[in-house]
Motif scaffolding. Structure first.
Motif, PDB file in Angstrom:
ATOM      1  N   ARG A   1     -36.337 -15.363 -75.516  1.00 27.27           N
ATOM      2  CA  ARG A   1     -34.889 -15.619 -75.497  1.00 27.27           C
ATOM      3  C   ARG A   1     -34.536 -17.018 -75.983  1.00 27.27           C
ATOM      4  O   ARG A   1     -33.371 -17.294 -76.295  1.00 27.27           O
ATOM      5  CB  ARG A   1     -34.341 -15.414 -74.082  1.00 27.27           C
ATOM      6  CG  ARG A   1     -34.381 -13.970 -73.617  1.00 27.27           C
ATOM      7  CD  ARG A   1     -33.514 -13.769 -72.398  1.00 27.27           C
ATOM      8  NE  ARG A   1     -32.085 -13.894 -72.714  1.00 27.27           N
ATOM      9  CZ  ARG A   1     -31.124 -13.847 -71.805  1.00 27.27           C
ATOM     10  NH1 ARG A   1     -31.438 -13.708 -70.522  1.00 27.27           N
ATOM     11  NH2 ARG A   1     -29.855 -13.963 -72.155  1.00 27.27           N
ATOM     12  N   SER A   2     -35.531 -17.907 -76.077  1.00 25.98           N
ATOM     13  CA  SER A   2     -35.250 -19.244 -76.613  1.00 25.98           C
ATOM     14  C   SER A   2     -34.886 -19.204 -78.085  1.00 25.98           C
ATOM     15  O   SER A   2     -34.318 -20.161 -78.620  1.00 25.98           O
ATOM     16  CB  SER A   2     -36.472 -20.148 -76.422  1.00 25.98           C
ATOM     17  OG  SER A   2     -37.514 -19.806 -77.337  1.00 25.98           O
ATOM     18  N   GLY A   3     -35.219 -18.106 -78.759  1.00 25.73           N
ATOM     19  CA  GLY A   3     -34.948 -18.010 -80.186  1.00 25.73           C
ATOM     20  C   GLY A   3     -36.035 -18.595 -81.059  1.00 25.73           C
ATOM     21  O   GLY A   3     -35.922 -18.580 -82.290  1.00 25.73           O
ATOM     22  N   ARG A   4     -37.113 -19.070 -80.446  1.00 26.04           N
ATOM     23  CA  ARG A   4     -38.212 -19.675 -81.205  1.00 26.04           C
ATOM     24  C   ARG A   4     -39.393 -18.733 -81.389  1.00 26.04           C
ATOM     25  O   ARG A   4     -40.202 -18.936 -82.289  1.00 26.04           O
ATOM     26  CB  ARG A   4     -38.690 -20.944 -80.510  1.00 26.04           C
ATOM     27  CG  ARG A   4     -37.697 -22.101 -80.490  1.00 26.04           C
ATOM     28  CD  ARG A   4     -38.369 -23.342 -79.936  1.00 26.04           C
ATOM     29  NE  ARG A   4     -39.568 -23.691 -80.690  1.00 26.04           N
ATOM     30  CZ  ARG A   4     -40.530 -24.506 -80.246  1.00 26.04           C
ATOM     31  NH1 ARG A   4     -40.435 -25.020 -79.036  1.00 26.04           N
ATOM     32  NH2 ARG A   4     -41.571 -24.775 -80.996  1.00 26.04           N
ATOM     33  N   TYR A   5     -39.514 -17.720 -80.514  1.00 29.53           N
ATOM     34  CA  TYR A   5     -40.702 -16.879 -80.520  1.00 29.53           C
ATOM     35  C   TYR A   5     -40.316 -15.407 -80.599  1.00 29.53           C
ATOM     36  O   TYR A   5     -39.205 -15.001 -80.230  1.00 29.53           O
ATOM     37  CB  TYR A   5     -41.510 -17.083 -79.229  1.00 29.53           C
ATOM     38  CG  TYR A   5     -41.955 -18.504 -78.992  1.00 29.53           C
ATOM     39  CD1 TYR A   5     -43.185 -18.959 -79.444  1.00 29.53           C
ATOM     40  CD2 TYR A   5     -41.132 -19.397 -78.295  1.00 29.53           C
ATOM     41  CE1 TYR A   5     -43.605 -20.257 -79.218  1.00 29.53           C
ATOM     42  CE2 TYR A   5     -41.540 -20.703 -78.059  1.00 29.53           C
ATOM     43  CZ  TYR A   5     -42.772 -21.133 -78.523  1.00 29.53           C
ATOM     44  OH  TYR A   5     -43.169 -22.418 -78.297  1.00 29.53           O
ATOM     45  N   ILE A   6     -41.280 -14.603 -81.059  1.00 28.03           N
ATOM     46  CA  ILE A   6     -41.182 -13.160 -80.947  1.00 28.03           C
ATOM     47  C   ILE A   6     -42.378 -12.680 -80.127  1.00 28.03           C
ATOM     48  O   ILE A   6     -43.380 -13.398 -80.001  1.00 28.03           O
ATOM     49  CB  ILE A   6     -41.163 -12.458 -82.326  1.00 28.03           C
ATOM     50  CG1 ILE A   6     -42.489 -12.692 -83.071  1.00 28.03           C
ATOM     51  CG2 ILE A   6     -39.997 -12.968 -83.153  1.00 28.03           C
ATOM     52  CD1 ILE A   6     -42.565 -11.938 -84.386  1.00 28.03           C
ATOM     53  N   GLY A   7     -42.279 -11.490 -79.553  1.00 31.69           N
ATOM     54  CA  GLY A   7     -43.390 -10.993 -78.752  1.00 31.69           C
ATOM     55  C   GLY A   7     -43.094  -9.624 -78.186  1.00 31.69           C
ATOM     56  O   GLY A   7     -41.967  -9.124 -78.279  1.00 31.69           O
ATOM     57  N   TYR A   8     -44.118  -9.016 -77.597  1.00 29.73           N
ATOM     58  CA  TYR A   8     -44.002  -7.685 -77.021  1.00 29.73           C
ATOM     59  C   TYR A   8     -43.420  -7.749 -75.611  1.00 29.73           C
ATOM     60  O   TYR A   8     -43.749  -8.631 -74.826  1.00 29.73           O
ATOM     61  CB  TYR A   8     -45.369  -7.009 -76.964  1.00 29.73           C
ATOM     62  CG  TYR A   8     -45.824  -6.442 -78.289  1.00 29.73           C
ATOM     63  CD1 TYR A   8     -45.407  -5.172 -78.699  1.00 29.73           C
ATOM     64  CD2 TYR A   8     -46.664  -7.169 -79.123  1.00 29.73           C
ATOM     65  CE1 TYR A   8     -45.820  -4.647 -79.907  1.00 29.73           C
ATOM     66  CE2 TYR A   8     -47.084  -6.653 -80.338  1.00 29.73           C
ATOM     67  CZ  TYR A   8     -46.662  -5.384 -80.729  1.00 29.73           C
ATOM     68  OH  TYR A   8     -47.065  -4.872 -81.929  1.00 29.73           O
ATOM     69  N   LEU A   9     -42.559  -6.753 -75.332  1.00 32.78           N
ATOM     70  CA  LEU A   9     -41.992  -6.569 -74.003  1.00 32.78           C
ATOM     71  C   LEU A   9     -41.961  -5.077 -73.691  1.00 32.78           C
ATOM     72  O   LEU A   9     -41.852  -4.259 -74.614  1.00 32.78           O
ATOM     73  CB  LEU A   9     -40.558  -7.112 -73.929  1.00 32.78           C
ATOM     74  CG  LEU A   9     -40.343  -8.622 -74.070  1.00 32.78           C
ATOM     75  CD1 LEU A   9     -38.867  -8.926 -74.228  1.00 32.78           C
ATOM     76  CD2 LEU A   9     -40.916  -9.359 -72.875  1.00 32.78           C
ATOM     77  N   PRO A  10     -42.038  -4.706 -72.415  1.00 32.04           N
ATOM     78  CA  PRO A  10     -41.823  -3.299 -72.078  1.00 32.04           C
ATOM     79  C   PRO A  10     -40.414  -2.877 -72.468  1.00 32.04           C
ATOM     80  O   PRO A  10     -39.447  -3.619 -72.258  1.00 32.04           O
ATOM     81  CB  PRO A  10     -42.007  -3.262 -70.559  1.00 32.04           C
ATOM     82  CG  PRO A  10     -42.773  -4.509 -70.219  1.00 32.04           C
ATOM     83  CD  PRO A  10     -42.351  -5.526 -71.223  1.00 32.04           C
ATOM     84  N   HIS A  11     -40.289  -1.681 -73.033  1.00 30.66           N
ATOM     85  CA  HIS A  11     -38.968  -1.220 -73.470  1.00 30.66           C
ATOM     86  C   HIS A  11     -37.977  -1.187 -72.312  1.00 30.66           C
ATOM     87  O   HIS A  11     -36.807  -1.584 -72.475  1.00 30.66           O
ATOM     88  CB  HIS A  11     -39.087   0.176 -74.090  1.00 30.66           C
ATOM     89  CG  HIS A  11     -39.711   0.189 -75.448  1.00 30.66           C
ATOM     90  ND1 HIS A  11     -39.396  -0.727 -76.432  1.00 30.66           N
ATOM     91  CD2 HIS A  11     -40.646   1.024 -75.996  1.00 30.66           C
ATOM     92  CE1 HIS A  11     -40.099  -0.468 -77.519  1.00 30.66           C
ATOM     93  NE2 HIS A  11     -40.874   0.577 -77.289  1.00 30.66           N
ATOM     94  N   HIS A  12     -38.413  -0.720 -71.138  1.00 32.73           N
ATOM     95  CA  HIS A  12     -37.485  -0.627 -70.010  1.00 32.73           C
ATOM     96  C   HIS A  12     -37.004  -2.007 -69.579  1.00 32.73           C
ATOM     97  O   HIS A  12     -35.878  -2.177 -69.131  1.00 32.73           O
ATOM     98  CB  HIS A  12     -38.144   0.098 -68.832  1.00 32.73           C
ATOM     99  CG  HIS A  12     -39.297  -0.660 -68.221  1.00 32.73           C
ATOM    100  ND1 HIS A  12     -39.135  -1.637 -67.257  1.00 32.73           N
ATOM    101  CD2 HIS A  12     -40.627  -0.590 -68.444  1.00 32.73           C
ATOM    102  CE1 HIS A  12     -40.317  -2.128 -66.925  1.00 32.73           C
ATOM    103  NE2 HIS A  12     -41.239  -1.515 -67.614  1.00 32.73           N
ATOM    104  N   TYR A  13     -37.865  -3.012 -69.731  1.00 33.49           N
ATOM    105  CA  TYR A  13     -37.540  -4.372 -69.319  1.00 33.49           C
ATOM    106  C   TYR A  13     -36.567  -5.028 -70.297  1.00 33.49           C
ATOM    107  O   TYR A  13     -35.710  -5.826 -69.896  1.00 33.49           O
ATOM    108  CB  TYR A  13     -38.839  -5.166 -69.231  1.00 33.49           C
ATOM    109  CG  TYR A  13     -38.718  -6.545 -68.637  1.00 33.49           C
ATOM    110  CD1 TYR A  13     -38.433  -6.735 -67.293  1.00 33.49           C
ATOM    111  CD2 TYR A  13     -38.924  -7.686 -69.425  1.00 33.49           C
ATOM    112  CE1 TYR A  13     -38.344  -8.002 -66.747  1.00 33.49           C
ATOM    113  CE2 TYR A  13     -38.835  -8.959 -68.876  1.00 33.49           C
ATOM    114  CZ  TYR A  13     -38.543  -9.102 -67.546  1.00 33.49           C
ATOM    115  OH  TYR A  13     -38.453 -10.371 -67.012  1.00 33.49           O
TER     116      TYR A  13
END
Length: 298
Positions: A234-246
């Motif tokens: 959410r900082s706008g600096r990174y991308i990454g995997y998250l659970p879809h429900h989350y």
């Protein structure tokens, strides 16, 4: 050392001091004065024959032997609790403490039926005290194997000896970026090459083949829980995997964007793990059976 009732009291004081990182905070928990705590600590050290902790102007600090005694004391406490539960079981009662480990960021997953399992277990074992603890996957495995927890529910990609695994359900993950990231609203199509150039936050307990199957990520941050991963995304600096429900709520609010969702998605199997050696207490066996019935597995 043959442990007596007075030794157990000294160990309880010691554990409180460690939990509270010093005598002053332990004073409130134990409801005794610091001088009495100090006397108890001195008596325990004399009983054991070595120093457990350093205390003074430099603050409170456990010695290596003190750390070992603390861990042994905790195991002893759990064993005594299990003994009380076993005695209650002999009388045909389900009483005692059930210790269950879980992962973070699972409460809003509709596939996770743990709330229903806890409700069903409460109906058959209303007098059992439940301790529910959130830990990293490897920590959960180790603590179930050594008896600190009766069981755990989570995704365990790196397995250790001494545990039985029972599949319950699959949790699906996708790759996300946050508002403010260049890929959130790019001028053109998002490509695999563009993803490979972006700063990626990696979950340290994942196998590489899960995270790096389609993209040679540029790992710029590592986390061991999902909430700090979300903060970085959410900082706008990174991308990454998250659970879809989350991620669903924030994606619907326009705060997250799924990246190449048809390509970058995979599942993590969630399992019930229990010790494969030794006798399971009645309260833990009843809980495991309740979990199987709620998930309709086994």
């Amino acid at each position: 050392m043959r442990v007596s009732g007075s030794d157990l009291r000294l160990l309880q004081v010691f554990e409180s001091v460690v939990r509270n990182n010093g005598f002053a905070a332990a004073e409130h928990e134990l409801n005794i004065g610091q001088s009495t705590i100090s006397n108890h600590m001195t008596a325990l050290e004399e009983r054991l024959g070595f120093v457990l902790c350093q205390r003074g102007r430099g603050g409170f600090r456990l010695t290596e032997k003190g750390r070992a005694v603390y861990e042994a004391s905790r195991r002893l406490g759990k064993a005594l609790e299990d003994f009380s539960s076993d005695v209650a079981s002999v009388r045909g009662e389900l009483k005692g403490e059930l210790r269950v480990g879980i992962l973070d960021a699972i409460a809003d997953d509709p596939r996770n039926l743990l709330p229903q399992a806890l409700a069903a277990y409460g109906r058959i074992a209303p007098e059992v005290k439940i301790t529910l603890v959130q830990e990293r996957p490897l920590d959960l495995q180790q603590k179930v194997a050594d008896g600190q927890y009766h069981c755990a529910i989570g995704s365990f990609q790196k397995r250790i000896d001494g545990l039985d695994h029972e599949w319950l359900y699959d949790e699906w993950h996708g790759c996300y970026c946050g508002r403010g990231h260049p890929l959130f609203d790019p001028p053109g199509e998002v490509t695999v090459e563009a993803l490979g150039e972006a700063a990626f936050v990696h979950r340290g307990y994942w196998r590489d083949e899960d995270a790096f199957r389609h993209v040679a990520w540029r790992v710029a941050a590592t986390v061991f829980q999902i909430e700090p991963q979300l903060l970085l995304i959410r900082s706008g600096r990174y991308i990454g995997y998250l659970p879809h429900h989350y991620a669903a709520r924030l994606e619907a609010a326009g705060e997250l964007r799924a990246l190449l969702p048809d390509l970058l998605t995979h599942s993590c199997p969630f399992e019930l793990i229990t010790p494969s050696r030794g006798r399971h207490s009645d309260i833990s066996a009843a809980f495991a059976q309740t979990v199987r019935q709620v998930w309709q597995v086994g």
